[in-house]
Design a protein around this motif. Structure first.
Motif, PDB file in Angstrom:
ATOM      1  N   ARG A  72       4.918  -4.742   3.299  1.00 39.84           N
ATOM      2  CA  ARG A  72       5.383  -4.871   1.914  1.00 39.84           C
ATOM      3  C   ARG A  72       4.686  -6.018   1.207  1.00 39.84           C
ATOM      4  O   ARG A  72       4.262  -5.903   0.051  1.00 39.84           O
ATOM      5  CB  ARG A  72       6.906  -5.065   1.871  1.00 39.84           C
ATOM      6  N   THR A  76       1.932  -5.772  -2.067  1.00 40.80           N
ATOM      7  CA  THR A  76       2.379  -6.290  -3.367  1.00 40.80           C
ATOM      8  C   THR A  76       1.709  -7.596  -3.766  1.00 40.80           C
ATOM      9  O   THR A  76       1.958  -8.103  -4.857  1.00 40.80           O
ATOM     10  CB  THR A  76       3.904  -6.499  -3.361  1.00 40.80           C
ATOM     11  N   SER A  77       0.875  -8.142  -2.891  1.00 45.00           N
ATOM     12  CA  SER A  77       0.223  -9.416  -3.191  1.00 45.00           C
ATOM     13  C   SER A  77      -1.209  -9.397  -2.673  1.00 45.00           C
ATOM     14  O   SER A  77      -1.484  -8.843  -1.600  1.00 45.00           O
ATOM     15  CB  SER A  77       0.990 -10.577  -2.547  1.00 45.00           C
ATOM     16  N   ARG A 128      -5.159   1.117   1.476  1.00 39.37           N
ATOM     17  CA  ARG A 128      -3.760   1.120   1.069  1.00 39.37           C
ATOM     18  C   ARG A 128      -3.026   2.399   1.499  1.00 39.37           C
ATOM     19  O   ARG A 128      -1.892   2.345   1.968  1.00 39.37           O
ATOM     20  CB  ARG A 128      -3.641   0.937  -0.445  1.00 39.37           C
ATOM     21  N   ARG A 132       0.267   2.551   3.883  1.00 44.85           N
ATOM     22  CA  ARG A 132       1.545   3.120   3.436  1.00 44.85           C
ATOM     23  C   ARG A 132       2.019   4.247   4.351  1.00 44.85           C
ATOM     24  O   ARG A 132       3.221   4.466   4.502  1.00 44.85           O
ATOM     25  CB  ARG A 132       1.410   3.647   2.007  1.00 44.85           C
TER      26      ARG A 132
END
Length: 384
Positions: A72, A76-77, A128, A132
């Motif tokens: 996560r 997100t960073s 990515r 995921r």
């Protein structure tokens, strides 16, 4: 991608001649700089600490809850402060990362106020989708070698895998790196402080420009002239996918109002990628600090291998031997000669240099080694 950098000191020395005059009165001051305790070889220490952190993080990903938390954060960073993230976890990981952070900080000549420098990021945006989908990532330490062809990644069972440095893998890979922006900001403060201690005047990069007292620098209206960068670009080059953004700074050198050499570090945090034109309107030279209407600029890169205490010592040892002869002496070669040999033969931090920037310069100036250009203009700073 980062800027292409030079590989041999001899090629730089051929760019221009430098007139150096020795001062017996300053030899003792220079000797104080030379007598400073040597630090451990920075690049090897930082690389070993990052590799140890990468191994530990890879093994920790067997814990599904922790793996999901890291996933996560990575999605997100751009950069995850992994030591702080692990501080809430049970087990040996937090101690391993904290120890690696301390070794990196010490190797770079920084103190504890620099904070945690270890960062974790996803190797490429193309990874990515696989991340995921639940694929357990491998973990690799960032490379500081522009010419590397392979890098080693670790899986959650501790096994190593050799990856092509220029062919982005389909499997997601976490890269363990350092926060270059934080390291550079802390390092330039150390550099400025150390140069002042050794007897070279230096203004910290975050300090406000000071109004000088020289005729021609300060005006009757209250204010001072500067040269500011309106546009800048560095050349592009193919580099490993695992490398992050560049962290660029410039050492502005010249003769201060007292006739002694001074060095002013200038942080350039916006210069992340080569092949991109940036328009920062950043002040490069505050002419109120300088005796002559000429100064030099040496652009450098923070890539993990910089020890700022060593850099200050090396620069002071050379520049403190130079005296004002009543006319401007270019100082670029002196700065380059001060750079430790292993910075050239292993992973050089030199980007480009600009000889004899003039207070009246307007327009585009190309770097001496052709790796970049910048457009400058005179800019008056009104006193408040």
């Amino acid at each position: 991608m980062r800027p292409r950098r030079l590989r041999t000191r001899g090629a730089v020395a051929a760019l221009a001649g430098t007139l150096l005059a020795l001062s017996v009165g300053q030899t003792a001051v220079a000797a104080r700089a030379t007598a400073a305790d040597p630090a451990p070889r920075t690049a090897a220490t930082v690389s070993a600490a990052q590799d140890q952190a990468a191994r530990a993080i890879a093994r920790s990903l067997t814990d599904s809850t922790w793996r999901a938390r890291v996933q996560r954060a990575a999605l997100t960073s751009d950069e995850v402060p992994v030591t702080a993230l692990a501080a809430r976890e049970a087990g040996p990981l937090k101690a391993t990362l904290a120890a690696a952070d301390r070794r990196i900080t010490a190797a770079k000549g920084l103190d504890a106020t620099a904070g945690s420098l270890l960062r974790l990021r996803l190797g490429a945006d193309a990874m990515r989708a696989a991340l995921r989908s639940g694929t357990t990532p491998w973990v690799a330490a960032a490379t500081s070698d522009d010419d590397t062809r392979t890098l080693v990644a670790y899986d959650s069972r501790g096994r190593s895998h050799t990856l092509d440095a220029h062919d982005t893998p389909a499997r997601p890979v976490y890269i363990v790196d350092i926060d270059g922006s934080a390291a550079l900001a802390a390092g330039l403060d150390v550099l400025s402080d150390r140069l002042n201690r050794y007897g070279l005047r230096s203004t910290a990069p975050d300090a406000q420009p000071r109004v000088g007292h020289a005729a021609g620098a300060r005006t009757a209206g209250g204010g001072f002239w500067t040269s500011r960068i309106t546009a800048v670009e560095l050349s592009d080059d193919e580099e490993p996918w695992a490398k992050g953004d560049a962290e660029i700074y410039t050492l502005v050198t010249g003769f201060g109002q007292d006739g002694a050499v001074r060095v002013d570090p200038v942080d350039m945090p916006y210069l992340d990628n080569d092949g991109t034109v940036y328009r920062p309107n950043q002040i490069l030279v505050n002419w109120s600090n300088y005796k002559y209407d000429l100064a030099d600029a040496v652009m450098m890169e923070e890539d993990g291998s910089t020890n700022y205490r060593d850099l200050a010592k090396a620069i002071a040892t050379v520049l403190l031997t130079i005296t004002d002869q009543g006319s401007y002496i270019p100082l670029v070669n002196a700065v380059l000669d001060a750079i430790p040999d292993d910075w050239w033969t292993d992973d050089p931090d030199y980007v480009d240099s600009w000889y004899t920037l003039a207070r009246s310069d307007t327009g585009t100036r190309y770097g001496a080694r052709g790796n970049g250009w910048m457009t400058v203009e005179p800019y008056f700073v009104q006193e408040l």
